[in-house]
Design a protein around this motif. Structure first.
Motif, short mmCIF file in Angstrom:
data_model
loop_
_atom_site.label_atom_id
_atom_site.label_comp_id
_atom_site.label_asym_id
_atom_site.label_seq_id
_atom_site.Cartn_x
_atom_site.Cartn_y
_atom_site.Cartn_z
N ASN A 73 62.17 47.52 19.75
CA ASN A 73 63.65 47.39 19.72
C ASN A 73 64.05 45.74 19.99
O ASN A 73 65.13 45.37 19.82
N LEU B 65 63.60 43.77 17.19
CA LEU B 65 64.82 43.92 16.38
C LEU B 65 65.92 42.82 16.97
O LEU B 65 66.59 42.34 16.25
N ALA B 66 66.11 42.91 18.18
CA ALA B 66 67.03 42.34 18.87
C ALA B 66 66.76 40.66 18.98
O ALA B 66 67.62 39.92 18.75
N GLY B 67 65.57 40.41 18.85
CA GLY B 67 64.87 39.13 18.69
C GLY B 67 65.05 38.63 17.39
O GLY B 67 65.51 39.25 16.53
N SER B 68 64.13 37.67 16.86
CA SER B 68 64.05 37.21 15.45
C SER B 68 62.65 37.47 14.97
O SER B 68 61.74 37.41 15.64
N PRO B 69 62.38 37.60 13.79
CA PRO B 69 60.93 37.82 13.29
C PRO B 69 60.27 36.18 13.35
O PRO B 69 59.20 36.23 13.70
#
Lengths: 292, 415
Positions: B268, B271-275
């Motif tokens: 999660n 997802l909230a951070g970035s690739p």
């Protein structure tokens, strides 16, 4: 512990200080001019970040968001002043304080319902991603330098607006003595309306600028409200210059504490506040009791 | 005399009447208790920085209960989940747990999502002999003096997780720095990395930098981390702290000089951070959905979750919610009752495979012995779709060798 490290830490503190200044300006403007202790400041900050996510998804352009978000949330602030705060003028400071306290919770809950409790990603605008190698300091993110510049420009703009223009004169007059001003033919209700809108717009701008550094989530404004209050209280309630100096001071104190006693870094700003209040009960640049 | 006799007769008659009237009502109540649903209490921090993980835990817990009820429940009795928001607060969690036990009469407690909050729940359940299945990381809950006869730890623990990550990443001669959140989770994970480093040997831990739990800005902790010039930086924090600290560490160029690893790489938070921020970061995990390619129970669990959420995949901590509830429900079915002693007896020494391959519940400390996945966050270009976040680098099979011994945890041999 080398000198390089201390210098780097000091610079990080100044950069963090700029963020603190940014976070507290909206709160300071509304308190200084209207005498309203705006407990919804953190929530406006948060809605600014969410509005940024929304505008960015719509336009894909950070620069458009930078203009649109303060205007959008500022207009929302106008509505809040007109329909919620205005009926409470003249009833003592605790009325708007309690109202905005509740409003903050309502805004957080609305955002939770609309966007969920999970955080939202917010990427650094491509133009400002990456960093610069600064001699003696090492690598520093370009975006943070941009935030420092934005904060400086914003403070300068606000100072010119309030101290060097006719509008500023009217705003300061309305803060000092609204009765005389209305006798002179100025619609003070309109002045209060616009100042509140300006304050919420500034909070929203801070939220948007913070979004690429910190994550976007419904509770992101809770800690910010506390930090903004600490900065405002240290600087002297309602003093723009005080807010700027206090923000920098808090940034440097937090950063230097993090170097020697990292566990204490969060508490250090409160210790600083206690210390300042002991020596100067109205804050560094406070004018004592408000003229009203 | 005559009068007295009549009086007694009247009283007897009255009492008899009441008894006659009351008996069916009492019988009815007993009968109703058997039809009443079995309640499972689920305290979890729905609001706050671990909200994303908590929400998925509830979703997966509900899924396990739905499957159980659909399969006939416990001899026809249905199971019901009572979710309570503990707000990530020890006092709140203890109060909610007490309410669940005393007022809602739950059969057992599953949940809590913080190493310190679960200890607060554990204190309450331990004092009342209530069955508790903990589904978030903790070393102390299975060790003396916190160990409880009725508590089971289904989640991985910091010693296993940090150990597995360290064995994968640490090489003799390396310099290692640790950034940790200053509370139980961070401290236990840091201890896990330290003991693994000592076991590997030749590793120099050059810095341990603490940060306050829930910090919004990490910039002030970064100059020292960079000055340490470590080969590996271990970032030991959880929930939003993970996404925030990684983003800022990468912004400040930490990834250019050090390899960043985390004990638990959270689905999660990625997802909230970035690739971009997470790219290349290595961390441990209890579960990642792609193991369905070779683990049949993972495939079944994913399929059930997909059907339930129209195509989503379960997260690592969500899967714990499923596993914790399954542990209890399967024991109920085997025992044929909800009696705490019977359930404890069923779970101790249990060998099971509910979602990730084989697990064993170690009898002496009630820790689930299980595999640890080593994951690496993918680059944006390498992602095939929105759920394709990680590569599975290795799967460290469950083995008691990777756990601290029960004697080391303070358990007396033969107990």
């Amino acid at each position: 512990m080398t000198l390089d490290l201390i210098v780097a830490q000091l610079f990080t503190g100044v950069a963090l200080g700029a963020v603190f200044v940014l976070l507290s300006t909206g709160l300071s403007v509304i308190f200084g001019m209207l005498g309203v202790v705006n407990f919804a400041h953190g929530a406006f900050y948060m809605t600014g970040a969410y509005a940024g996510v929304f505008v960015l998804a719509l336009t894909g352009n950070f620069w458009i968001a930078l203009v649109a978000v303060p205007v959008l949330i500022g207009v929302m602030g106008l509505g809040v002043e007109r329909f919620l705060i205005r009926p409470l003028y003249g009833r003592g400071q605790d009325y708007p304080l309690l109202l905005t306290f509740g409003l903050g919770y309502v805004l957080i809950e609305v955002v939770r319902i609309l966007f969920g409790t999970d955080g939202m990603p917010f990427e650094t605008p491509p133009l400002l991603s990456g960093g610069l190698d600064i001699e003696g300091l090492g690598y520093f993110p370009a975006y943070r330098l941009f935030v420092i510049a934005m904060t400086a420009a914003l403070m300068l703009g606000l100072w010119i607006l309030l101290e060097r223009t006719r509008y500023g004169l009217i705003i300061r007059g309305a803060a000092r003595d609204p009765e005389i001003l209305s006798v002179l033919g100025v619609d003070t209700r309109k002045v209060f309306l616009l100042v509140f809108g300006l304050g919420t717009g500034l909070a929203a701008l801070a939220g948007l600028l913070a979004a690429p550094m910190r994550s976007v989530n419904p509770e992101m404004g809770v800690a910010v409200l506390i930090e903004a209050f600490v900065v405002t209280v240290i600087g002297g309630m309602g003093s723009l210059l005080g807010g700027a100096v206090a923000g920098m001071l808090v940034g440097i104190v937090v950063s230097m504490t993090a170097l020697w006693m990292p566990e204490m870094s969060e508490i250090s700003m409160f210790a600083l506040m206690a210390l300042v209040l002991l020596v100067r009960p109205h804050g560094l640049f406070g004018r004592g009791a408000l003229a009203r | 005399m005559h009068e007295t006799k009549t009086t007694i007769g009247r009283r007897t008659l009255l009492g008899g009447t009441i008894a006659t009237l009351a008996a069916p009502a009492l019988l009815l109540r007993v009968a109703r208790a058997a039809d009443e649903p079995i309640r499972i209490g689920f305290p979890t921090p729905l609001t706050g920085p671990f909200g994303a993980e908590a929400k998925d835990q509830v979703r997966c817990a509900e899924l396990a209960i739905k499957q159980f009820n659909a399969a006939g429940g416990l001899k026809g009795r249905q199971v019901e989940l009572l979710v309570r928001d503990d707000k990530l607060n020890r006092g709140e969690a203890a109060t909610r747990t007490l309410e669940l036990i005393e007022k809602d009469k739950v059969a057992c407690i599953v949940g809590a999502l913080s190493s310190s909050v679960q200890l607060a729940v554990n204190e309450v359940t331990k004092a009342r002999g209530m069955l508790y299945v903990s589904i978030s990381q903790s070393d102390t809950i299975t060790a003396m003096p916190d160990f409880s006869r009725t508590t089971f730890h289904e989640a991985l623990n910091p010693h296993m997780t940090a150990g597995a990550v360290a064995r994968h990443v640490f090489k003799p001669g390396m310099k290692v720095a640790i950034l940790l959140a200053d509370y139980a989770y961070g401290q236990e994970m840091a201890a896990g990395f330290r003991s693994a480093a000592a076991a590997i040997g030749g590793i120099d831990i050059v810095l341990e930098q603490k940060h306050p739990f829930g910090a919004a800005d990490y910039s002030t902790f970064l100059p020292r981390l960079r000055a340490a010039k470590a080969d590996v930086v271990c970032i030991c924090n959880f929930g939003r702290d993970q996404a925030n600290s990684i983003k800022q560490a990468v912004d400040f160029g930490l990834k250019r000089q050090s390899k960043i690893v985390v004990p638990v790489l959270l689905y999660n938070q990625r997802l909230a951070g970035s690739p971009e921020a997470f790219e290349g970061i290595i961390g441990g995990s209890n579960y990642y959905w792609t193991i369905e390619d070779h683990v049949p129970t993972a495939k079944a669990f994913n399929d059930a979750y997909r059907a339930d959420t129209s195509g989503g995949v379960p997260s690592d901590y969500g899967a714990y919610g499923y596993a914790g509830i399954r542990l209890v429900l399967d024991a109920m079915r085997r025992a044929g009752s909800v009696d705490a002693d019977a359930l404890v007896h069923q779970i101790e020494n249990a060998k099971y495979d509910t979602y990730k391959g084989p697990e064993t519940m170690r009898a002496c400390d009630h820790q689930a012995v299980q595999s640890v996945l080593i994951l690496q966050s993918k680059a944006k270009a390498a992602m095939k779709n929105a759920t394709d976040l990680f590569d599975v680098l290795a799967m460290d099979d469950g083995s008691e060798a990777n756990l601290r011994s029960c004697a080391d945890l303070g358990h007396v041999a033969g107990k």
